[in-house]
Design a protein around this motif. Structure first.
Motif, PDB file in Angstrom:
ATOM      1  N   UNK A  18      61.534  73.253  39.299  1.00  0.00           N
ATOM      2  CA  UNK A  18      62.108  73.959  40.439  1.00  0.00           C
ATOM      3  C   UNK A  18      61.007  74.761  41.126  1.00  0.00           C
ATOM      4  N   UNK A  19      60.866  74.548  42.424  1.00  0.00           N
ATOM      5  CA  UNK A  19      59.770  75.143  43.192  1.00  0.00           C
ATOM      6  C   UNK A  19      60.237  76.410  43.900  1.00  0.00           C
ATOM      7  N   UNK A  20      59.484  77.478  43.751  1.00  0.00           N
ATOM      8  CA  UNK A  20      59.623  78.654  44.602  1.00  0.00           C
ATOM      9  C   UNK A  20      58.913  78.363  45.929  1.00  0.00           C
ATOM     10  N   UNK A  21      59.145  79.187  46.985  1.00  0.00           N
ATOM     11  CA  UNK A  21      58.556  78.882  48.291  1.00  0.00           C
ATOM     12  C   UNK A  21      57.050  78.673  48.282  1.00  0.00           C
ATOM     13  N   UNK A  22      56.325  79.379  47.429  1.00  0.00           N
ATOM     14  CA  UNK A  22      54.858  79.257  47.458  1.00  0.00           C
ATOM     15  C   UNK A  22      54.316  78.285  46.408  1.00  0.00           C
ATOM     16  N   UNK A  23      55.201  77.614  45.654  1.00  0.00           N
ATOM     17  CA  UNK A  23      54.708  76.713  44.614  1.00  0.00           C
ATOM     18  C   UNK A  23      54.084  75.439  45.177  1.00  0.00           C
ATOM     19  N   UNK A  24      54.531  74.990  46.361  1.00  0.00           N
ATOM     20  CA  UNK A  24      53.927  73.796  46.954  1.00  0.00           C
ATOM     21  C   UNK A  24      52.438  74.027  47.200  1.00  0.00           C
ATOM     22  N   UNK A  25      52.084  75.243  47.564  1.00  0.00           N
ATOM     23  CA  UNK A  25      50.670  75.554  47.818  1.00  0.00           C
ATOM     24  C   UNK A  25      49.842  75.497  46.539  1.00  0.00           C
ATOM     25  N   UNK A 206      64.790  68.128  30.849  1.00  0.00           N
ATOM     26  CA  UNK A 206      64.100  69.416  30.934  1.00  0.00           C
ATOM     27  C   UNK A 206      64.264  69.911  32.361  1.00  0.00           C
ATOM     28  N   UNK A 207      64.554  71.182  32.540  1.00  0.00           N
ATOM     29  CA  UNK A 207      64.647  71.774  33.869  1.00  0.00           C
ATOM     30  C   UNK A 207      64.215  73.228  33.790  1.00  0.00           C
ATOM     31  N   UNK A 208      63.259  73.609  34.641  1.00  0.00           N
ATOM     32  CA  UNK A 208      62.769  74.984  34.625  1.00  0.00           C
ATOM     33  C   UNK A 208      61.982  75.252  35.900  1.00  0.00           C
ATOM     34  N   UNK A 209      61.930  76.519  36.312  1.00  0.00           N
ATOM     35  CA  UNK A 209      61.042  76.861  37.435  1.00  0.00           C
ATOM     36  C   UNK A 209      59.589  76.649  37.045  1.00  0.00           C
ATOM     37  N   UNK A 210      58.759  76.342  38.036  1.00  0.00           N
ATOM     38  CA  UNK A 210      57.328  76.233  37.767  1.00  0.00           C
ATOM     39  C   UNK A 210      56.752  77.573  37.320  1.00  0.00           C
ATOM     40  N   UNK A 211      57.328  78.646  37.807  1.00  0.00           N
ATOM     41  CA  UNK A 211      56.919  79.959  37.323  1.00  0.00           C
ATOM     42  C   UNK A 211      55.545  80.404  37.762  1.00  0.00           C
ATOM     43  N   UNK A 212      55.056  79.870  38.866  1.00  0.00           N
ATOM     44  CA  UNK A 212      53.761  80.321  39.388  1.00  0.00           C
ATOM     45  C   UNK A 212      52.562  79.619  38.795  1.00  0.00           C
TER      46      UNK A 212
END
Length: 332
Positions: A18-25, A206-212
């Motif tokens: 799961x991507x937060x707004x800045x994870x694509x960068x 498996x499912x989790x935020x990338x977490x930065x």
């Protein structure tokens, strides 16, 4: 992380980040010589599934007669989970094999023992021996990987390197121009972009935020035609087949520089073989894991012998094989 089976619902299983707004960068590309080396172990044991690499197999099988790979085969079975510690997530865009192998050597023994316990292989005795003394096991595995690299892979790495480097450059431009949606649209049929998350079809969930931490995308030649995913406690990594793998050995047979090395020396034979495509000194040095100065000295000798020629393009000097150099490589 061990695989968690979905039983009969394999098609519904995904690894999902799961991507937060800045994870694509934070998406970055890298490729890994040690990943290719480990993946090639499955190619050795299952040639029919990896038929693209039959030319490589024919070239290396005679070299492997005295090398015991049984412990590696136990930890890297033909199917299912393989120990993650032998394929650390690349920490630079173009890591060299020696640096990656050193990371394997530094694996905490308790971590290695836990991962070995997750392997469902065909040699439980080898797994138990490894787990009985994981510190010694890690050292043995690293030593065997080193010998396997020198015996069966180092001569072929420049060609694989060139393929993967080209893939990284192409995909990096694609990400910069079209963003994540365009990048993942044709990465692999198992991979789909769903607005704020990336899903990869696997036989475990498996499912989790990338977490930065960011996601590392690693193109591969020897894992073809599959994808692979690495999750916590390692940095998230998605391995996918590089474009053009089908042409890897098509232009000419895999380099077999034994006879050529006897004639002009091993390193010069590898450089001459790597010049199947024109290249600069800097690019060759990166691919061969040598200093630019060392490559320059070898190129000077090869040029003096009429095996390579040089041409200036702008600020760079590009080297290419002469017809005599081509003849020597093909004859070897």
């Amino acid at each position: 992380m061990p695989e968690q089976s979905c039983g009969f619902r394999k098609a519904s299983c995904h690894v999902e980040w799961i991507f937060a707004p800045d994870d694509v960068a934070r998406i970055r590309f890298a490729f890994s010589p040690i990943w290719e080396l480990v993946a090639s172990l499955r190619t050795l044991r299952d040639p029919a599934r990896h038929s693209l690499h039959l030319p490589w197999l024919r070239a290396v099988r005679p070299r492997l007669a005295g090398l015991d790979l049984s412990e590696l085969f136990a930890l890297v079975p033909q199917r299912g989970y393989l120990v993650d510690f032998v394929t650390p997530t690349p920490d630079t865009p173009m890591p060299d094999f020696a640096a990656e192998l050193e990371r394997v050597r530094r694996t905490p023994p308790d971590r290695a023992a836990a991962e070995a316990g997750w392997v469902a292989g065909t040699d439980p005795g080898a797994i138990e021996r490894f787990r009985a003394d994981p510190a010694a096991g890690v050292a043995r595995v690293a030593d065997t990987l080193q010998r396997y690299w020198e015996t069966a892979f180092a001569d072929f790495w420049p060609r694989v390197h060139a393929l993967l480097e080209g893939e990284v450059m192409r995909r990096s431009r694609q990400l910069a121009a079209g963003g994540a949606r365009e990048l993942f649209a044709d990465l692999h049929p198992n991979v789909s972009w769903r607005g704020d998350r990336l899903a990869v079809v696997r036989n475990w969930s498996y499912s989790a935020p990338l977490g930065g931490d960011g996601l590392v995308l690693v193109p591969t030649a020897f894992w073809w035609p599959d994808t692979a995913a690495v999750v916590e406690p390692y940095q998230p990594m998605l391995v996918y087949p590089a474009n053009g793998v089908g042409t890897l050995w098509a232009a000419s047979p895999p380099p077999a520089p034994g006879a050529l090395a006897a004639l002009i020396g091993r390193t010069r034979a590898q450089i001459l073989t790597a010049l199947a495509d024109p290249s600069t000194t800097t690019a060759l040095a990166r691919r061969m894991e040598l200093t630019p100065g060392a490559v320059s000295q070898h190129l000077t000798v090869l040029a003096g012998g009429g095996l390579v020629t040089r041409h200036r393009l702008g600020r760079e000097v590009v080297y290419r094989r002469t017809p005599v150099g081509d003849s020597l490589v093909c004859a070897s």
